[in-house]
Each structure stands twice: as structure tokens, then as C-alpha cells.
Motif scaffolding. Structure first.
Motif, PDB file in Angstrom:
ATOM      1  N   VAL A  77      32.037  32.382 -26.054  1.00  0.00           N
ATOM      2  CA  VAL A  77      30.807  32.868 -25.553  1.00  0.00           C
ATOM      3  C   VAL A  77      29.565  32.740 -26.799  1.00  0.00           C
ATOM      4  N   LEU A  78      30.004  32.993 -28.276  1.00  0.00           N
ATOM      5  CA  LEU A  78      28.884  32.986 -29.144  1.00  0.00           C
ATOM      6  C   LEU A  78      28.357  31.651 -29.175  1.00  0.00           C
TER       7      LEU A  78
ATOM      8  N   SER B 275      24.785  38.748 -18.422  1.00  0.00           N
ATOM      9  CA  SER B 275      25.857  39.371 -19.193  1.00  0.00           C
ATOM     10  C   SER B 275      27.068  38.960 -19.038  1.00  0.00           C
ATOM     11  N   ILE B 276      28.023  38.742 -20.083  1.00  0.00           N
ATOM     12  CA  ILE B 276      29.233  38.057 -20.175  1.00  0.00           C
ATOM     13  C   ILE B 276      30.068  39.391 -20.494  1.00  0.00           C
TER      14      ILE B 276
ATOM     15  N   THR C   3      33.881  40.580 -21.190  1.00  0.00           N
ATOM     16  CA  THR C   3      35.315  40.333 -21.414  1.00  0.00           C
ATOM     17  C   THR C   3      36.067  41.637 -21.707  1.00  0.00           C
TER      18      THR C   3
ATOM     19  N   LYS D 121      21.240  36.098 -22.934  1.00  0.00           N
ATOM     20  CA  LYS D 121      22.735  36.370 -22.797  1.00  0.00           C
ATOM     21  C   LYS D 121      22.831  37.824 -23.516  1.00  0.00           C
ATOM     22  N   GLU D 122      23.880  38.427 -23.165  1.00  0.00           N
ATOM     23  CA  GLU D 122      24.406  39.756 -23.748  1.00  0.00           C
ATOM     24  C   GLU D 122      25.757  39.531 -23.622  1.00  0.00           C
ATOM     25  N   TYR D 123      26.770  40.006 -24.747  1.00  0.00           N
ATOM     26  CA  TYR D 123      28.036  39.803 -24.753  1.00  0.00           C
ATOM     27  C   TYR D 123      28.451  41.345 -24.829  1.00  0.00           C
TER      28      TYR D 123
ATOM     29  N   THR E  28      37.857  33.125 -26.793  1.00  0.00           N
ATOM     30  CA  THR E  28      37.141  33.395 -25.958  1.00  0.00           C
ATOM     31  C   THR E  28      35.776  33.862 -26.483  1.00  0.00           C
ATOM     32  N   VAL E  29      35.986  34.677 -27.614  1.00  0.00           N
ATOM     33  CA  VAL E  29      34.606  35.273 -28.387  1.00  0.00           C
ATOM     34  C   VAL E  29      33.787  33.968 -28.801  1.00  0.00           C
TER      35      VAL E  29
ATOM     36  N   ILE F  76      28.269  40.500 -30.865  1.00  0.00           N
ATOM     37  CA  ILE F  76      28.548  41.193 -29.809  1.00  0.00           C
ATOM     38  C   ILE F  76      27.325  42.176 -29.548  1.00  0.00           C
TER      39      ILE F  76
END
Length: 158
Positions: free
Chosen positions: A28-29, A9-10, A12, A36-38, A24-25, A60
Motif C-alpha cells: 500500500v505504501l 481510502s485503503i 486493512t 490516497k489515505e491508509y 500488505t502495508v 498510515i
């Protein structure tokens, strides 16, 4: 995702930092790692952040946008929403050094006794220069953006 080995899990957290958050987005993407989950926790920004996040909404997994009691309250909201076995916190402006960082880390078996993973990191200045910062756990030099830890630590220690 909870039962997937080495899922992450990331998280922010942000408030009124639209330009930094978008970097940042995007970072991450761009990660190639599939497990992974954001999660983004926004303290009800008024600077265009909600509108910018709508552009990335499909990537997201959980968006929490509500007033909070500060940085640690926001972080704890993110942790409570997390389902990954591992957690990393990436504040607005933080980025991964490559699109394969998470895939590279989790391509190896991780000893179940290990609860914390960390690395060196780059400190990037506005003028474009990067300074490699060496992490020294003995000196307490661990930072959220270069620290991945098991979610179960929050259950044990809060």
C-alpha cells in the motif's frame, strides 16, 4: 481529502497476522498515487503487530487498535473513518500487483454513474506460484481485494 476527485481510502483490517500484514502495508505504501489515505483497523493484536506498525506509522493516516466484534465490525470502523470518495479493502496478506495500480486506474476519467470498479486478480500460493483468477460479476465472483467502490454506497445501503 474528501473534496479531491478520485481520492481513495485503503482499509486493512487485521488481528494477530504480523508477517502477512507487513507485506500488505509495504504494498500500500509503495503506491505512487498521491490521493490516497491508509486506514488500518487492528483488533488489539498481541503478536507484535502494534510494534511492526510503528515502523510504518508515518505512512498510515489512521490507525485504530481496539477490540472489535469480528471482521465486519472492524471493516465498518474503517469505513466510518474513511474520507476518500472510493474504498478498497486489503486484508493482511493482500497486495497490489504493481506500485502504479491506483495511479493507472485513476489516470482516466471515471463516469460519475459508475459506483463499482473491479478486475481480475492473482491468487498467490505459498510456493510462489500465481494463478490468474477471472472475475465474473454475473456469477457473483467479486472479491474485496479486486473491488473498488464509492464510499457513498455505504451511506445508501449500509
Amino acid at each position: 481529502m474528501e473534496n479531491i476527485s478520485n481520492s481513495i481510502s485503503i482499509i486493512t483490517i487485521c488481528y494477530n497476522c504480523c508477517a502477512d500484514l507487513e507485506r500488505t502495508v509495504q504494498s500500500v505504501l509503495a503506491q505512487t498515487y498521491a490521493c490516497k489515505e491508509y486506514i488500518i483497523v487492528d483488533g488489539s493484536s498481541t503478536d507484535g503487530t502494534p510494534q511492526m506498525l510503528e515502523q510504518y506509522r508515518s505512512g498510515i493516516d489512521r490507525l485504530i487498535s481496539e477490540p472489535d466484534q469480528g471482521i465486519y465490525d472492524a471493516l465498518n470502523k474503517g469505513v466510518r473513518a474513511a474520507t476518500g470518495q472510493w474504498i478498497i479493502c486489503m486484508n493482511a496478506g493482500d497486495t497490489f500487483t504493481s506500485d502504479t495500480v491506483l495511479a493507472d486506474i485513476f489516470s482516466h476519467d471515471i463516469d460519475p454513474k459508475k459506483s463499482v470498479l473491479y478486475s481480475d486478480f492473482y491468487l498467490c500460493h505459498d510456493n510462489g506460484t500465481k494463478l490468474l483468477r477471472t472475475t465474473d460479476r454475473a456469477k457473483g465472483e467479486l472479491h474485496h481485494q479486486n473491488l473498488i467502490y464509492r464510499r457513498e454506497l455505504h451511506s445508501q445501503y449500509g
